[in-house]
Design an enzyme around this catalytic site. Structure first.
Site, mmCIF file in Angstrom:
data_model
loop_
_atom_site.group_PDB
_atom_site.id
_atom_site.type_symbol
_atom_site.label_atom_id
_atom_site.label_comp_id
_atom_site.label_asym_id
_atom_site.label_seq_id
_atom_site.Cartn_x
_atom_site.Cartn_y
_atom_site.Cartn_z
ATOM 1 N N LYS A 98 0.313 11.252 1.705
ATOM 2 C CA LYS A 98 0.249 11.519 0.092
ATOM 3 C C LYS A 98 -0.660 12.728 -0.080
ATOM 4 C CE LYS A 98 2.550 8.153 -1.980
ATOM 5 N NZ LYS A 98 3.660 8.446 -2.565
ATOM 6 N N GLU A 102 19.293 5.474 -12.257
ATOM 7 C CA GLU A 102 19.688 6.911 -11.508
ATOM 8 C C GLU A 102 20.957 6.254 -10.368
ATOM 9 O OE1 GLU A 102 17.088 8.496 -8.628
ATOM 10 O OE2 GLU A 102 18.430 10.107 -8.040
ATOM 11 N N SER A 159 17.027 9.778 -3.814
ATOM 12 C CA SER A 159 16.747 9.639 -5.213
ATOM 13 C C SER A 159 15.950 10.967 -5.613
ATOM 14 C CB SER A 159 16.115 8.496 -5.583
ATOM 15 O OG SER A 159 15.231 8.705 -6.756
ATOM 16 N N CYS A 204 3.779 0.335 2.997
ATOM 17 C CA CYS A 204 2.493 1.063 2.559
ATOM 18 C C CYS A 204 1.402 0.144 3.154
ATOM 19 C CB CYS A 204 2.325 1.401 1.219
ATOM 20 S SG CYS A 204 3.581 2.105 0.556
ATOM 21 N N GLU A 248 5.983 22.203 -5.631
ATOM 22 C CA GLU A 248 6.605 21.667 -6.641
ATOM 23 C C GLU A 248 6.040 20.633 -7.585
ATOM 24 O OE1 GLU A 248 7.280 21.386 -3.921
ATOM 25 O OE2 GLU A 248 8.110 19.510 -3.404
ATOM 26 N N GLU A 267 14.590 4.855 -11.280
ATOM 27 C CA GLU A 267 15.442 4.894 -10.232
ATOM 28 C C GLU A 267 16.759 3.994 -10.396
ATOM 29 O OE1 GLU A 267 12.899 5.541 -6.863
ATOM 30 O OE2 GLU A 267 14.349 4.911 -5.432
ATOM 31 N N CYS A 316 9.935 7.351 -2.419
ATOM 32 C CA CYS A 316 8.346 7.243 -2.619
ATOM 33 C C CYS A 316 7.485 7.480 -1.512
ATOM 34 C CB CYS A 316 8.135 6.012 -3.543
ATOM 35 S SG CYS A 316 8.849 4.400 -2.613
ATOM 36 N N GLU A 347 1.913 15.489 0.159
ATOM 37 C CA GLU A 347 2.761 15.325 -1.137
ATOM 38 C C GLU A 347 2.121 15.796 -2.280
ATOM 39 O OE1 GLU A 347 3.544 11.453 -2.729
ATOM 40 O OE2 GLU A 347 5.275 11.965 -3.058
#
Lengths: 151, 575, 422
Positions: B359, B283, B320, B506, B367, B280, B300, B362
């Site tokens: 999560k 990036e 990102s 988190c 994908e 990242e 994230c 996710e």
């Protein structure tokens, strides 16, 4: 789109919500608001859908299930009750061939209870759409229903 | 501050003007029982359990909503007050699924606690619950209408903290229910699966979806090599499930416990957190150099990704393309790791231990899958579930001897562990970006400007003449503010913005131990930075295992292998 | 038949066309307002206080004190709300006021706005009142055209408009807090108090909310003077009360009496009594009111005298029931009303009323036990003492008062244990 036009006319601040929903509902043929309708209003007003549905599901005059073209409300509170409101209910159920809470198959009438309408001096009282009918007798009821069937 | 003198239970006390009876009573060691009350939320006063007698008032008054006044005389334990409390709790029980013994909140339920505390031995009222089927549509959360006590805490946190208003009261009177608009399934509305509602729920009306059995099945399947990765936030939180002080750093015990449960390898998400920073960071620098879309937004936090996909898909180009550390880990677990140990992708069962319910969403995204066949992460377990799993195995967590993570994916730095706190990703990124851009060693590692519970924080960093403005936001109501700033152009001066879905980051996640308050969040946050300070390496690019991975396999940040395994794309899910 | 009525608020009924503001003006209409704007707001407040006018919506809180609290509040925005939700079963007095003398209410509101310093007014009318809505809409428009509403009313510097707001079918929205929530576009889920509307009301601004009848009294207090007003009625209850007389009486209708007349006089002299053998029970106020047996009808219409007996007459409806009724049946009917209208926010009301009905049914079916009676009484007390708002607090009243005055109706239904005959 209906919701957009009504919201633009009445204003989009949250205090307009109930008034917008009432008018929108009145313009629908089955006197109720679908989830799509409520979503459209929420979108126009920038309010969460949960809030709009919360309001629509709270107020007795807002319906989220289809009703008949004419909603017949029977008052069942004490002043009408002691003046024979339950006889009125029975007669209407027989005349329309539905139970209280139901809608006739032709979609013309819905029958429901309502809380006191504020016309106790005319007990027993029913309300059909915006009109109040009091001092009811069997004969009067027959006439009233026939009148709606004619229009 | 003006003081007020009053009498509670015949004791004279003096408190600040504006104090609630509830808090004033604590001065004389009286903890008036409450249910709908939550210290972080607006007063609701709907359960009517905390009622007390106030002289001169015709009715009992709720302690949680009544402010003290000079000369007030309060009695908390009169026969009427105690009876009223019992009646109101019994009334709740009479419209509740009373199968406590088999309930997920058994032993950890506020309704159970108060029923026991009030000494309720019988429910005098007939049970009138009309049973409904649970809403299990979401991969992350389960709604059980039969348990709801209509306290409204979930409504408030979703509306005020997350700014989403997915839930509200529907209907009127006894038929009132807390649910999404139109009574739709959770998966059919724009819920982001953040689980904040489940964290504040006093009962089992909304809980995480339990995936423990799937993990047991894998562990007991001899064909599967079961690996687990642990999120940074879990190591400062899981102790609370076992009565340890909030903010206890229990990393070593956590590793030992996981090994005792039977996992074949115990790895650390922190490893890929470091990896994420490398990818990242590069990036970001690439976007800055080549005029790419700025500000860049972190990626994230899956609750945050669900939010931007459903509410601001037009801003997706800012996000990102890096996968989250959890998903990067899973991708390596299926795409790189099997060959290293002489196995195949289908032999690996990848489990992650997260503070997060989103999560779970996710992990099952189509994908997030190697070559369309092997999910990066097979099962996500939340902190709360792991607590229960250890209970199932009879593991006495607090007594365990500390153990070390397995190599190579158990090696990490302080920059990785701070991912667990709001501002942590930003700080970790700055530690690396600074050295990459300036070529100098960063001495002052602590970027205090981005730490703490303030909703939106900003900092300006001087990279040898190159001024970089950054912003950090947590909770989705703040995220929404940031989105509007980007849309209006107000955010154009920022290069990089960290967004965490949950308040506090988190450590305040939807799968974390119950009972969280702002005060508790701060203690978990303090532990995160304490853990960081103690680690030998504190910058992601110093992680030797990460450097080996690049040398051996990835070759370079944003290279072909990275793109194949470690980067992803997003979807417009606005309906 | 001596006439016990005193026509103050109903003076113009039938004498004017409610759709004509000129008719109203011709009969002292807006004369009080002309007088009011020439004296100071503080003096008007003093006058209303001295008159002893108590709120006519049921709670009987001194109107002058409410007005004073809003007048003294420091805020650039202040609101005035006329509560015309009239959902209490048995009541139709506000409807009559709106349908027959709409400008009297408007005049009362404008005077109050001047006194309290209100910057905007609302009239909240229940959605089922189509005709009152029509008449009030017309009246507000006419009043504005004549300059009694709008900017710088009668050169007083007062800017005041009234917006008509329609309810959507919810009795609880007659309760102040629920009403304000409804006005703001929410469901009417009442909230905890304090703060009270006079400090933090509509949109958190100081707000004076009063009932239609309360506002209708204001012009008379200003025009005739507080002293003259206070001469009507009793020591503790000044002025007149509109009575919605209904149920089984021969002459159902609206009557206006001075405080102090007895319930019996109202029923016999104005209502012409009941047909058949006699009165079984009278409910005062509405569904949330006390139920009395025939031998208590000598009580005078007076707040203090009633309160001394732990009774209320609320907004003044008198529902007369003859001996064809069954007491428990009537009580069940009133509980069904509250069940339907409860907003559902707080535990004792949302859950408790359900169980009041379940327990009552046991008595109706003759299968109740002594324990049921104990539980019923404990539940009644809990609901009364811990509900957030007046709806819950008053819901068990019919049950509570019939348990007191018609106890045998309950105890006779308790299952007796029969000794085994050997």
């Amino acid at each position: 789109m209906q919701a957009k036009e009504i919201a633009q006319r009445k204003g989009k601040t949250p205090d307009r919500l109930i008034s917008i929903l009432m008018e929108y509902q009145k313009s629908k043929s089955r006197n109720y608001l679908t989830s799509e309708d409520l979503k459209a209003v929420a979108g126009e007003m920038g309010l969460p859908e949960s809030r709009v549905f919360s309001v629509a599901s709270f107020y007795s005059l807002l319906n989220t299930e289809p009703k008949g073209k004419h909603i017949i409300q029977i008052c069942r509170d004490v002043p009408c009750y002691v003046n024979g409101s339950f006889n009125i209910r029975e007669e209407l159920e027989n005349a329309l061939q539905i139970y209280i809470g139901e809608t006739t198959k032709d979609g013309l009438f819905s029958l429901e209870y309502t809380s006191c309408l504020g016309y106790c001096e005319l007990a027993p009282v029913i309300r059909i759409d915006q009109k109040i009918y009091g001092n009811l007798t069997s004969e009067k009821l027959v006439e009233i229903i026939a009148g709606y069937r004619r229009t | 501050m003006e003081m007020v003198k009053l009498k509670i239970n015949n004791k004279d006390i003096e408190v600040e003007d504006g104090t609630l009876i509830l808090d004033a009573a604590k001065e004389i060691s009286v903890d008036i029982p409450t249910l709908c009350y939550h210290p972080d939320q607006e007063i609701k006063a709907n359960c009517r359990v905390c009622v007390v007698e106030v002289e001169g008032q015709k009715t009992l008054q709720p302690a949680c909503s009544t402010v003290v006044s000079d000369g007030m005389v309060v009695n908390t334990n009169t026969p009427m007050a105690r009876e009223a409390r019992k009646i109101n709790v019994e009334l709740l029980l009479a419209n509740h699924d009373m199968s406590c013994t088999t309930c997920i909140r058994n032993g950890n339920c506020e309704l159970q606690k108060i029923t026991a505390a009030l000494g309720i031995r019988e429910t005098r009222f007939e049970n009138i619950l009309v049973e409904q089927e649970k809403d299990e549509s979401s991969p992350a959360l389960v709604r059980n209408q039969n348990k709801c006590i209509k306290c409204g805490r979930c409504i408030q946190i979703c509306a005020k903290v997350q700014g989403l208003s997915i839930l509200d009261y529907m209907g009127r009177g006894n038929g009132s229910e807390v649910k999404p608009a139109y009574g739709k399934y959770l998966n059919d509305v724009n819920c982001v699966a953040c689980g904040q509602c489940s964290v504040v729920c006093p009962v089992a009306a909304i809980t995480e979806k339990e995936d423990i059995e799937r993990v047991w099945d894998a562990i007991n399947d001899p064909r599967k090599h079961v690996i687990v990765q642990t999120a940074p936030a879990v190591r400062v939180s899981i102790g609370e499930e076992f009565g340890m002080e909030p903010g206890s750093i229990v990393t070593g015990k956590l590793v030992a416990a996981l090994r005792a449960l039977g996992f074949d390898e115990v790895f650390d998400t922190d490893f890929t957190a470091d990896l994420t920073i490398i990818e990242e960071g590069h990036e970001l620098l690439k976007r800055i150099k080549e005029g790419g879309t700025l500000p860049m937004l972190t990626s994230c936090s899956p609750g945050w990704i669900n939010f931007i996909e459903q509410y601001y898909p037009e801003l997706l180009p800012h996000v990102s393309s890096c996968k989250s550390p959890q998903q990067m880990f899973g991708a390596l677990a299926k795409g790189y790791y099997p060959e290293k140990i002489g196995k195949k992708a289908e032999d690996i069962f990848s489990v992650s231990l997260m503070p997060c319910t989103a999560k779970k969403y996710e992990a099952q995204r189509s994908e997030m899958c190697l070559d369309g066949k092997y999910p990066d992460v097979d099962v996500v377990l939340t902190t709360r579930e792991l607590g229960r799993m250890m209970g199932q195995a009879g593991i006495e967590f607090a007594q365990l001897e500390e153990e070390e993570y397995d190599a190579p994916f158990g090696i990490s730095t302080g920059a990785a562990v701070i991912f667990g706190a709001t501002g942590g990703v930003m700080e970790a990124a700055l530690r690396t970006v600074y050295e990459v851009v300036t070529g100098k060693t960063l001495e002052a590692l602590d970027f205090n400007a981005v730490r703490g519970l303030e909703g939106i924080k900003e900092a300006s960093v001087d990279l040898d003449g190159m001024q970089v403005n950054v912003m950090v936001a947590h909770s989705l109501s703040k995220a929404r503010q940031v989105m509007e700033m980007i849309k209006s152009g107000e955010a154009s001066k920022y290069a990089f913005i960290e967004i965490m879905c949950c308040p506090g980051g988190c450590i305040g996640g939807g799968g974390q131990p119950y009972g969280v308050t702002d005060e508790l969040r701060q203690r978990r946050i303090d532990a995160i930075y304490e853990a960081d300070a103690k680690l030998p390496f504190r910058k992601s690019h110093e992680n030797p295992a990460v450097n080996t991975l690049y040398d051996e396999y990835l070759k370079e940040p944003l290279g072909e292998q990275s793109h194949h395994l470690l980067h992803t794309h997003y979807f417009d899910r606005k309906s | 038949m001596d006439n016990i009525e005193k026509k103050l608020l109903t003076k113009r009924f039938g004498q004017i066309d409610p759709l004509s503001i000129d008719d109203y003006i011709a009969k002292d209409g807006y004369a009080a307002l002309q007088k009011a704007v020439k004296i100071t707001p503080a003096k008007i407040v003093d006058s209303v206080k001295a008159s002893g006018l108590l709120g006519r919506g049921g709670a009987a809180y001194p109107v002058g004190l409410k007005m004073e609290a809003v007048q003294k509040a420091k805020s650039p925005e202040k609101y005035l709300i006329c509560n015309a939700d009239e959902g209490e079963p048995g009541n139709f007095k506000d409807r009559y006021l709106m349908e027959n003398d709409p400008h009297q209410i408007i005049e009362g509101m404008v005077i109050s706005a001047f006194a309290a310093g209100a910057t905007k007014g609302y009239m909240f009318i229940r959605g089922e009142y189509s005709r009152p809505i029509y008449i009030m809409t017309n009246a507000i428009k006419a009043a504005a055209e004549k300059g009694y509403l709008g900017q710088n009313i009668l050169d007083s510097g007062l800017n005041f408009e009234i917006e008509l707001y329609t309810g959507a079918g919810s009795y609880v929205c007659g309760e102040e807090f629920a009403l304000m929530l409804c006005l703001e576009g929410n469901p009417g889920r009442s909230t905890f108090k304090p703060p009270f509307p006079t400090t933090e009301g509509l949109y958190n601004k100081p707000t004076q909310i009063n009932n239609v009848e309360s506002f209708a009294n204001i012009p008379h207090i200003v025009l005739d003077g507080a002293e003259a007003f206070a001469k009507i009625g009793t020591e503790h209850s000044k002025g007149t009360k509109l009575i919605s007389l209904c149920g089984n009486v021969r002459s159902k209708g609206l009557y206006e009496v001075p405080f102090g007349v007895t319930i019996r006089d109202i029923i016999e002299k104005l209502g012409r009594g009941v047909a058949g053998s006699g009165i079984k029970m009278v409910q005062l106020g509405g569904a949330s009111g006390s139920c009395l047996p025939a031998n208590m009808l000598g009580l005078a219409l007076d707040y203090k005298e009633m309160a001394d007996d732990d009774l209320t007459f609320g907004s003044g409806a008198i529902i007369v029931m003859d001996d064809s009724i069954d007491v428990l049946d009537i009580v069940r009917n009133t509980l069904e009303f509250f069940r339907h209208e409860s907003c559902g926010k707080c535990t004792p009301c949302r859950e408790g009323i359900e169980h009041l009905v379940i327990l009552l049914d046991k008595f109706i079916e003759g299968v109740a036990t002594k324990k049921d009676l104990e539980l019923l009484e404990t539940l009644i007390e809990t609901i009364k003492q811990t509900s957030i708002c007046g709806l819950g607090q008053a819901a068990p009243t019919s049950l509570r008062t019939t348990l007191k005055y018609f106890r045998k109706e309950y105890t006779s239904k308790i299952k007796k244990h029969h000794a085994k005959v050997i």
